[in-house]
Design an enzyme around this catalytic site. Structure first.
Site, PDB file in Angstrom:
ATOM      1  N   GLU A   3       9.334   8.040  -0.273  1.00  0.00           N
ATOM      2  CA  GLU A   3       8.433   8.648   0.699  1.00  0.00           C
ATOM      3  C   GLU A   3       7.609   9.711  -0.031  1.00  0.00           C
ATOM      4  OE1 GLU A   3      10.243   9.432   4.534  1.00  0.00           O
ATOM      5  OE2 GLU A   3      11.967   8.220   4.021  1.00  0.00           O
ATOM      6  N   LYS A  59       1.904   8.259   0.440  1.00  0.00           N
ATOM      7  CA  LYS A  59       2.810   7.590  -0.501  1.00  0.00           C
ATOM      8  C   LYS A  59       2.038   6.845  -1.585  1.00  0.00           C
ATOM      9  CE  LYS A  59       5.573   6.704   3.595  1.00  0.00           C
ATOM     10  NZ  LYS A  59       6.249   5.672   4.406  1.00  0.00           N
ATOM     11  N   ARG A 123      12.507  -4.684  -6.041  1.00  0.00           N
ATOM     12  CA  ARG A 123      12.295  -5.464  -4.827  1.00  0.00           C
ATOM     13  C   ARG A 123      10.912  -6.092  -4.675  1.00  0.00           C
ATOM     14  NH1 ARG A 123      14.051  -2.802   0.865  1.00  0.00           N
ATOM     15  NH2 ARG A 123      13.552  -4.615   2.109  1.00  0.00           N
TER      16      ARG A 123
END
Length: 263
Positions: A3, A59, A123
């Site tokens: 974040e 972000k 990811r």
DNA sequence: CTCGACTCCTGTTAGC
DNA sequence: TGCTAACAGGAGTCGA
């Protein structure tokens, strides 16, 4: 992601990469490049240039380049890290492996001095683009004013938590910051944004600013009081009441039914 | 325009 | 111990 506090740490780290000639662009994963960008184009655009400024909006990390070159926009998704010369900015990233696996190096720059800047994302939910549309993001949450916060909440029937996490209206707030802030402010995350009274908004603003500074100073979004209770048996750190676990705004949400009562 | 559901991808963890 | 399913700090797209 990471974040806002994590990306701020990445931004500081990225300053080490400024003013160093780029001699090689590493873009092994074309899928990681967005908005039609290709490995060939990003290489041609960046090779030979230098990074001249490291900025952050919410972000999003923005790296401006020399000689009127493009701005390199880096997104870190839910698990992305920034590595400069083998130094990682954030050591503890919840839900992301700490090890270095070369297969997770999705994008990077090699400098003339042999050092490098690398986006490491297990990811693959991060993203790289050139000249990202900065206007698509709302005001940065670290500097948002009370009146801006009031205006972006006003009139919305969406849950206040969803509104806080809408990057086009307020940039930088993710799931953990939203839960921690609403918990400190004593506001039910599921309340409609429009239902907040002026005093609620002022309190929310105060706690949002405090949470962000605490997390930036304290080493990350996982350092909140609520974080260690973010599991099914979790209790309110203040009063011991079992936390309510539900989905709000599409995200797993923890709140104290006593301090954050529904209307 | 606004809002919620669905989807992307892959490593870790909870549970059988 | 080992396999499987659920879940995860994000965000774009689609459709009601």
């Amino acid at each position: 992601m990471p974040e806002l506090p994590e990306v701020e740490a990445y931004r500081t780290l990225a300053e080490r990469a400024l003013d160093r000639p780029i001699t090689e662009v590493h873009a092994p994963d074309a899928w990681f490049l967005k908005r039609g960008l290709t490995p060939e184009v990003v290489t041609a655009e960046l090779d030979g240039r230098r990074l001249v400024a490291a900025r952050r909006i919410g972000k999003q990390l923005l790296l401006d380049t020399s000689d009127d070159g493009p701005t390199l926009g880096l997104h870190f998704g839910m698990a992305g890290r920034l590595v400069v010369d083998e130094t990682t900015a954030v050591t503890d990233l919840v839900y992301s492996p700490n090890d270095a696996n070369p297969a997770w190096d999705r994008f990077g720059l090699r400098f003339a001095d042999g050092g490098q800047l690398m986006v490491r994302d297990s990811r693959r939910l991060g993203a790289v683009e050139l000249d990202p549309d900065e206007a698509r993001l709302g005001p940065d949450a670290r500097s948002v004013s009370a009146s801006q916060l009031r205006d972006l909440l006003a009139g919305s029937q969406a849950p206040v938590k969803a509104r806080l996490m809408d990057q086009s209206r307020l940039a930088g707030v993710g799931n953990l910051i939203a839960d921690e802030t609403l918990w400190r402010a004593g506001l039910d995350p599921a309340r409609s944004a429009a239902s907040l009274e002026p005093a609620d908004v002022r309190r929310l603003h105060k706690h949002l600013r405090a949470v962000l500074e605490d997390f930036i100073a304290g080493g990350g979004s996982h350092t909140g009081s609520l974080q260690e209770q973010r599991h099914r048996e979790g209790v309110c750190p203040r009063c011991g009441t079992p936390l309510l676990r539900r989905t709000v705004g599409g995200r797993t949400t923890f709140s104290c039914p006593r301090h954050q009562p529904a209307l």
